[in-house]
Every structure is written in C-alpha cells, then in structure tokens.
Design an enzyme around this catalytic site. Sequence first.
Site, PDB file in Angstrom:
ATOM      1  CB  THR A  20      -1.120   0.171   0.709  1.00  0.00           C
ATOM      2  OG1 THR A  20      -0.399  -0.027   2.360  1.00  0.00           O
ATOM      3  CG2 THR A  20      -1.740  -1.371   1.185  1.00  0.00           C
ATOM      4  CG  ASP A  47       3.375  -3.745   4.091  1.00  0.00           C
ATOM      5  OD1 ASP A  47       4.138  -5.162   5.532  1.00  0.00           O
ATOM      6  OD2 ASP A  47       4.117  -3.482   3.901  1.00  0.00           O
ATOM      7  CE1 TYR A  52       5.352   2.368   3.561  1.00  0.00           C
ATOM      8  CE2 TYR A  52       3.992   0.631   3.200  1.00  0.00           C
ATOM      9  CZ  TYR A  52       5.160   1.151   3.202  1.00  0.00           C
ATOM     10  OH  TYR A  52       6.278   0.341   3.235  1.00  0.00           O
ATOM     11  CD  GLN A 162       7.341  -5.069   3.950  1.00  0.00           C
ATOM     12  OE1 GLN A 162       7.345  -4.115   2.793  1.00  0.00           O
ATOM     13  NE2 GLN A 162       6.477  -5.380   4.876  1.00  0.00           N
TER      14      GLN A 162
END
Length: 281
Positions: A20, A47, A52, A162
């Site tokens: 996202t 995720d 963000y 990640q």
Amino acid sequence: MQARQFGANGPSIPVIGQGTWNIELADRAGAVAALRRGLDLGLRHLDTAEMYGSGRSEEIVGEAIAGRRDEVFLVSKVLPYNASRAGTRKACEESLRRLRTDRLDCFLLHWRGSYALEETFAAFEDLKRQGKLLSWGVSNFDVDDLDEALAIAGGGAIACNQVLYHLRERAIEHMVIPWCERHGVAVTAYSPFGQDDFPLAASAGGGVLADVAIAHGATPRQVALAFLTRQSQVFAIPKAARAEHVEDNAGALKLRLSDSEIARIDAAFPRGPKPRSLPML
C-alpha cells in the site's frame, strides 16, 4: 493457490499479498475497492506502515477491511524515530486506531535507527503479551543486522524481514534469503515490479518474460511474481490501486514455472555481485 508458512510459527498465507505504499495518492474509493477485490481473490496479506501517507494508507486499509478483519493477515511498521520502548507501544496503538482493529498479525521495525534493538524488541514482546500483535519482525535488515537481532531475540522470535526485491535488484539472493531460510524467517519482497521501470516487451529481458507468459497464458508481471516467489521463504506484496491490476497480481498464485523457465529468467536478469550494503527505498 500457492501458500506457505509465514515465519517459523506463523500461519500459512498466499505467497502474493497487497502492498500500500503511496496508495493514498490514488482515488480513495477505487483504492478501497481494489483492496477488497484482492481479498476476494485470496490476497489476504495486507501490508502498510505509519509512514505511508502519514497514516492515510492505514486509514484506507482500515476502511477496506471493515467487517472482514478475520480474513486478513495484517502487517504494519513502526518508524525508527518512534522505536523506543514507549514510542513503539504508542505507534502500535495509533496504527491500530487508524486500521480500526484490535490487533496486528505482524509489526515490523521499518529500518534501523538510533534506538537500541533491545528497546524495540522489548516493546514488541510487551504488545504480544497484550494481544495487540501476534508476531513481529524487521525490514531492510542485512545479514549483520539479522545476526544482531537474532542474538538479542533468540530463535523463532523474528517472523519476517521485508526487503527490496525485483528482477533488476536481486541482491538479497546472495546472503539475506539463505540466512532467512536457515532461521525460519519469512522474506517479504516490496516493490517487486521495481519503480516504474518494469522491463519493456521490446527489451531482451522483457522478451523472455513475454515468451514465458505466452506459454502459460499469463502476463509478464505474473511471470515476474512467480519467479520472485520461487524460493521457500519468499512472499511478495505488489501495490495495486485498481481492481484490474489486483486481478492480474492474483493470477500469479496459480502460476508455476519450470526449471528451464526459471533458468531463462535468471540468465536474462542476472543477480550480479554482492553489493557492499543492502539496497532499499
């Protein structure tokens, strides 16, 4: 549908999920609809991160999963600037509020900062005991960082690392993926299509992807995702803010490449030498 265990102690989830990053820049209603369409198609690994869109991505995800929380494997991240013991707990609470949920399936340290890992990991364990997260991990950690994290946390504690991984950036194959395989840590590939530079069909590498795609009745992007997730610990979280792109990503869950096809793609996109530092965005 291809699925595998997420980390040493996690559930089995599909190898393709939904990222996202920058999704807040898209039409909100369309983005929410795309995420829900992904859930319909089995892309239940969502995720996001407090970074963000300064939390707006989490708000969009929260709207998308309303009434469907139990279907979702939900991951968010704490910024290193907030990763003190108290700050990590506060960041988690804020993420939960924006996501409209009482728990995260996994919570990650977004990258290393100035706070000691002992502080951040202690906060993660506090939150686990409270039931506010079910597992935790890290992001953008190279092997030296992972060694230090393992020494602090012990085996089985770190669910995920990640990292940046796409056809033109395969640095993690040198040491990070093998390390994670040895220690039962999931590898989640972010930006698996690169940054607006996916191979064109007219290029040599793009031609290989197209050939393989035609043989399977697939698309080049589906072939790329199948290649990246060919190894036992790897998941991928492509972003898609439109339903048609989500549907294309989901098609990769049914695609299995032959050894010869993997060899062709490997040759077309060589991983290159090990870099001095781990690439990241």
